[in-house]
Design an enzyme around this catalytic site. Structure first.
Site, short mmCIF file in Angstrom:
data_model
loop_
_atom_site.label_atom_id
_atom_site.label_comp_id
_atom_site.label_asym_id
_atom_site.label_seq_id
_atom_site.Cartn_x
_atom_site.Cartn_y
_atom_site.Cartn_z
N GLY A 155 0.85 -1.19 0.00
CA GLY A 155 0.00 0.00 0.00
C GLY A 155 0.89 1.24 0.00
NE ARG A 156 -2.77 6.75 0.66
CZ ARG A 156 -3.94 6.16 0.90
NH1 ARG A 156 -4.00 5.12 1.70
NH2 ARG A 156 -5.04 6.61 0.33
NE ARG A 177 -5.68 -6.83 1.29
CZ ARG A 177 -6.26 -5.94 2.07
NH1 ARG A 177 -7.30 -6.28 2.77
NH2 ARG A 177 -5.82 -4.71 2.15
NE ARG A 239 -2.27 -1.45 14.19
CZ ARG A 239 -1.81 -0.26 13.82
NH1 ARG A 239 -0.52 -0.10 13.60
NH2 ARG A 239 -2.62 0.77 13.71
CD GLU A 268 2.04 -2.03 20.02
OE1 GLU A 268 1.46 -0.95 20.20
OE2 GLU A 268 2.40 -2.44 18.92
CG HIS A 286 3.01 1.36 17.65
ND1 HIS A 286 1.93 0.50 17.73
CD2 HIS A 286 2.90 1.97 16.45
CE1 HIS A 286 1.20 0.61 16.62
NE2 HIS A 286 1.78 1.49 15.84
C1 DGY Z 1 -1.02 3.82 12.50
O1 DGY Z 1 -1.41 4.95 12.21
O2 DGY Z 1 -1.71 2.82 12.28
C2 DGY Z 1 0.34 3.68 13.10
O3 DGY Z 1 0.57 2.39 13.54
C3 DGY Z 1 0.57 4.64 14.24
O4 DGY Z 1 0.63 5.91 13.85
#
Ligand code: DGY
Length: 324
Positions: A155-156, A177, A239, A268, A286
């Site tokens: 993605g981006r 995907r 994640r 977390e 994070h």
């Molecule tokens: C998000 O935006 O999903 C990042 O994990 C935290 O900025």
């Protein structure tokens, strides 16, 4: 009476000031809304909530949210929100795509360099007073140039990483995907692999930029780790649950992979204890999106969704709504 908005933690002040022009704002103390119980207790008077990714916006929280019109997550990832439940309750959901691409992509490159060139161990060595003279065999690492970077999730952010990695002379392969457009592949000089296993097998660096879904949960498990080359470095800024932390800790301790950098964790803020002592393993809290500008942009994008929804603007004016 002005509508009420709950911002669950202190965020960049200009964002709060923007919201205050329109509504009555309450800002929670840090960590207060990481529990479902507290959210359930406090949510009912609010017309909008601006939660952090650590706040569980679950079915039982939304059941108590009798006035809520919109949840505008302070993140691009939204696995903390029960979308089905929001839909059922007629509550709109927004996230923050686009604004954190550069900061996360830069951070990922930083992690790759830091692990490959052993920044952390080297600093520790120096601080421990062990640097006595220049060492021809000290801290021999791996250059990025001519190495293969496997990107899972194009993605981006994945594309932002690819662009930067090309500038470092890396070869880009990816799994996603859906295959990205040919034009994008050409610009990024990226080759698509339909199998993430094959990708893992031939990548010198493997970096994760996929959302957390049922399909990506523990995508990087003991089997994948066992087929990665011994020198390979795993980077995760997506994640935590995308990686089986226990399997990763074993792979690092057994030297079956060369290193890892994790910015996100399975549970977390807990970190698997075996990762604390794992060799060539860099752990950060994070923070991939943590630049002032990006955090302000994230806040403003969320705040704008709230302002527009609560002021009854058409959804066509709110491009970051993931669920109208
Ligand atoms: C998000 O935006 O999903 C990042 O994990 C935290 O900025």
């Amino acid at each position: 009476m002005a509508k009420r908005v709950l911002v669950t933690e202190p965020i960049i002040p200009s964002v709060i000031e923007e919201l205050q022009k329109h509504f009555t704002i309450d800002v929670g103390e840090r960590g207060r809304y990481n529990s479902e119980e507290q959210l359930k207790k406090d949510i009912s008077p609010y017309h909008a909530i601006l939660p952090m990714l650590s706040n569980p916006i679950t079915q039982s929280v939304l059941s108590e949210a009798t006035n809520l019109e919109v949840v505008a997550n302070h993140a691009v990832g939204y696995n903390n929100i029960d979308l089905e439940a929001a839909k059922k309750h007629g509550i709109k959901v927004a996230n923050t795509p686009g604004v954190l691409t550069d900061s996360c992509a830069e951070f990922t490159l930083g992690l790759m360099l830091a692990v490959a060139r052993r920044f952390y161990d080297a600093q520790q060595y120096l601080l421990d007073g062990k640097f006595e003279s220049w060492e021809p065999l000290g801290f021999l690492g791996m250059e990025l140039k001519n190495k293969t970077l496997g990107i899972i999730g194009m993605g981006r952010i994945g594309q932002g990483v690819a662009k930067r990695a090309r500038a470092m002379g890396m070869n880009i392969i990816y799994h996603n995907r859906n295959r990205v457009e040919k034009k994008t592949e050409k610009t990024l000089e990226a080759t698509y692999y339909s199998s993430h296993k094959k990708l893992a097998e031939i990548s010198d660096f493997l970096t994760l930029h996929c959302p957390l879904t049922e399909e990506t949960q523990q995508l990087i498990d003991a089997e994948i780790l066992s087929i990665m080359p011994n020198h390979a470095i795993l980077i995760n800024t997506s994640r935590g649950p995308v990686v089986d932390e226990s399997a990763l800790a074993n792979a690092l301790h057994n030297n079956s992979i060369g290193g890892a950098a994790l910015d996100v964790f399975e549970n977390e803020p807990e970190v698997h204890p075996k990762l604390h002592s794992a060799p060539n393993c860099l752990l950060t809290p994070h923070m991939a999106s943590a630049s002032y500008k990006t955090r302000e942009d994230i806040g403003m994008l969320s705040a704008n969704a709230i302002i527009k929804v609560l002021n009854g603007k058409p959804i066509s004016e709110i491009p970051n709504l993931i669920q109208p």
